[in-house]
Design an enzyme around this catalytic site. Structure first.
Site, PDB file in Angstrom:
ATOM      1  N   GLY A  61      -5.256   7.872   5.450  1.00 44.45           N
ATOM      2  CA  GLY A  61      -4.360   8.840   6.081  1.00 44.45           C
ATOM      3  C   GLY A  61      -3.129   9.111   5.235  1.00 44.45           C
ATOM      4  N   SER A  75       7.106   9.140  12.319  1.00 44.15           N
ATOM      5  CA  SER A  75       6.035   9.028  11.332  1.00 44.15           C
ATOM      6  C   SER A  75       6.565   9.180   9.914  1.00 44.15           C
ATOM      7  CB  SER A  75       4.955  10.087  11.581  1.00 44.15           C
ATOM      8  OG  SER A  75       4.095  10.164  10.453  1.00 44.15           O
ATOM      9  N   LYS A 102       0.836  -1.208   0.000  1.00 42.70           N
ATOM     10  CA  LYS A 102       0.000   0.000   0.000  1.00 42.70           C
ATOM     11  C   LYS A 102       0.870   1.257   0.000  1.00 42.70           C
ATOM     12  CE  LYS A 102      -3.091   0.675   3.473  1.00 42.70           C
ATOM     13  NZ  LYS A 102      -3.064   2.023   4.095  1.00 42.70           N
ATOM     14  N   ASP A 154       1.868  -1.234  11.803  1.00 38.30           N
ATOM     15  CA  ASP A 154       0.531  -1.630  11.354  1.00 38.30           C
ATOM     16  C   ASP A 154       0.210  -3.094  11.665  1.00 38.30           C
ATOM     17  OD1 ASP A 154       0.028   0.895  10.324  1.00 38.30           O
ATOM     18  OD2 ASP A 154       0.865   0.392   8.359  1.00 38.30           O
TER      19      ASP A 154
HETATM   20  C1  S3P Z   1       2.525   4.877   6.263  1.00 38.74           C
HETATM   21  C2  S3P Z   1       3.097   5.225   7.462  1.00 38.74           C
HETATM   22  C3  S3P Z   1       2.576   4.773   8.769  1.00 38.74           C
HETATM   23  C4  S3P Z   1       1.622   3.597   8.614  1.00 38.74           C
HETATM   24  C5  S3P Z   1       0.631   3.815   7.506  1.00 38.74           C
HETATM   25  C6  S3P Z   1       1.347   3.991   6.179  1.00 38.74           C
HETATM   26  C7  S3P Z   1       3.118   5.395   5.017  1.00 38.74           C
HETATM   27  O1  S3P Z   1       1.875   5.846   9.360  1.00 38.74           O
HETATM   28  O2  S3P Z   1       0.932   3.369   9.821  1.00 38.74           O
HETATM   29  O3  S3P Z   1      -0.241   2.710   7.398  1.00 38.74           O
HETATM   30  O4  S3P Z   1       2.780   4.869   3.931  1.00 38.74           O
HETATM   31  O5  S3P Z   1       3.938   6.311   5.087  1.00 38.74           O
HETATM   32  P1  S3P Z   1       2.592   6.942  10.285  1.00 38.74           P
HETATM   33  O6  S3P Z   1       3.472   7.773   9.449  1.00 38.74           O
HETATM   34  O7  S3P Z   1       1.453   7.733  10.868  1.00 38.74           O
HETATM   35  O8  S3P Z   1       3.333   6.171  11.323  1.00 38.74           O
END
Ligand code: S3P
Length: 440
Positions: free
Chosen positions: A95, A168, A22, A320
């Site tokens: 998100g 993050s 993803k 995750d």
């Molecule tokens: C992601 C980063 C993570 C992860 C999300 C995907 C990404 O989130 O939990 O499912 O693709 O950069 P955070 O950056 O909030 O830790």
């Protein structure tokens, strides 16, 4: 709201393939959409979250189409030449789409409105708003710093040095994506390393970027006003999706399952380490590189798992995968303790509280702590399962639905999940794949 009861149906066998990663799929569409020329993406995850990114990139002017052979063709709009979206950008449950595209809008002279579903509209955006405002964007969010929000971008934006206050990858990526159309050098400092797909892929698309280490912290320096050249991206299988099958095959006696083509980037592979520490039997066959990412076929056989104390240092590399790990812990011998999981409370749901309730409903012994769960496992005996009329509340969270589906495979009465629809955000074929693997 399609409810479903997941029941024990025998060992998982054979060879399966999980869908594309993803995180990598989002980035492939975004960067191809910013390049000048035509890129091709194979193995793209066709889940709702990624399709939200595709729809947004089209609004920014990229042309994106699925070809008959299942690959995706992207004609980039060109960094700095994006169109202003004509309507609001509906980010659905995603998100990653929201935070990364806020970065994109921040350094383009345009106004964009971001909206999302009930889950996404409760998630914190101040973590992205703060650095993007330093770069010059004006952002107005709903009270509490949530969606709906409006980004008024600035060109030229101001390069900054930003030290991540939380681990993050989304915040890091938002700043780096804003930096693409910003003159000068933007630096991001990571006290704790997070997934590095943005850095790897941007280098592939021709951005000038240096990564290094200073005083034990990761430093990424991106040279702005980048020229991105098109390229072909091959997306490896998603370790976060593979996690459900790693746990399922580990807890269902007699299982022997191979999951082909799983991405094993060290910033993502913590679940394999943690499960092995619990005694899982996972071997890596045919290790290779796909699309600049390490990949292998994972063979997983049933094993008698034992509880562990999960080292908080491993958390970013399996952020995750905790809902799946909690299910493994519920079937293990002894106690598993997790801590340092504050970030889990602001995912698609509060994954600590929601999994505590879900596992308790399925008959597991679980205690919620400040930022973790303590789980006393059954020692391999099946969980009782949910009672007649009771069902697990998934709270618009795909990973809760899939994790509790896996718990159902190792339960006496089965586990009823109230809503399987969110699964389509990341793994549309999860249920048929699980049924196929269990009926061989
Ligand atoms: C992601 C980063 C993570 C992860 C999300 C995907 C990404 O989130 O939990 O499912 O693709 O950069 P955070 O950056 O909030 O830790």
């Amino acid at each position: 709201m399609p409810a479903k009861t997941f029941i024990a149906s025998g060992p998982l066998k054979g060879r399966i393939q999980v869908p594309g990663d993803k995180s990598i799929s989002h980035r492939a569409l975004m960067f191809a959409g910013l390049a000048v020329g035509t890129s091709r993406i194979t193995g793209l995850l066709e889940g709702e979250d990624v399709l939200a990114t595709a729809a947004a990139m089209r609004q920014f002017g990229a042309s994106i189409a699925r070809e008959d052979d299942g690959s995706w063709r992207v004609e980039g709009a060109g960094l700095g030449s994006l169109l202003e979206p004509r309507t609001h950008l509906d980010m659905g449950n995603s998100g990653t789409s929201t935070r990364l595209l806020m970065g994109l809008a921040a350094s383009h002279a345009m106004t964009c409105v971001f909206t999302g579903d009930a889950s996404l509209s409760g998630r914190p955006m101040n973590r992205v708003i703060a650095p993007l405002a330093q770069m010059g964007a004006q952002i107005e969010a709903a009270s509490g710093g949530t969606l709906p929000l409006m980004v008024r971008g600035l060109t030229p934006a101001v390069p900054i040095t930003y030290r991540l206050p939380i681990a993050s990858a989304q915040v890091k990526s938002a700043v780096l994506i804003a930096a693409l159309n910003t003159p000068g050098i933007t630096r991001v400092i990571e006290p704790v390393a997070t997934r590095d797909h943005t850095e790897r892929m941007l280098a592939g698309f021709g951005a000038r970027l240096e990564t290094g280490e200073e005083n034990g912290e990761r430093v990424i320096a991106l040279h702005g006003e980048a020229d991105l050249a098109p390229m072909d991206v091959c997306v490896p299988g998603d370790p976060s999706s593979a996690a459900f099958f790693l746990v399922a095959a580990s807890i269902v006696p007699g299982s022997d399952l191979t999951i082909a083509n799983v991405g094993l980037n060290p910033t993502r592979a913590g679940i394999v380490t943690a499960l092995r520490q619990m005694g899982a039997d996972i071997t890596e066959d045919n290790p290779r590189e796909v699309g600049g990412e390490p990949v292998a076929d994972l063979r997983v056989r049933h094993a008698n798992l034992a509880g562990i104390d999960v080292d908080p240092a491993i958390v970013p590399s399996m952020i995750d995968e905790f809902p799946a790990l909690f299910v493994a812990a519920a079937l293990a011998r002894g106690t598993t303790r997790t801590s340092g999981l504050a970030e889990l409370r602001v995912k698609e749901s509060d994954r600590i509280a929601v999994m505590a309730r879900a596992l308790a409903l399925a008959g597991a012994r679980v205690e919620e702590t400040e930022n973790g769960l303590t789980i006393h496992g059954t020692g391999g005996d099946p969980l009782p399962g949910t009672r007649e009329g009771a069902s697990v509340a998934t709270e618009l969270d795909h990973r809760i639905a899939m994790s509790m589906g896996v718990a159902g495979l190792a339960s006496t009465r089965g586990v009823q999940v109230d809503d399987t629809a969110p699964i389509a955000t990341s793994f549309p074929d999860f249920i048929p794949l699980l049924e196929r693997a269990s009926s061989r």
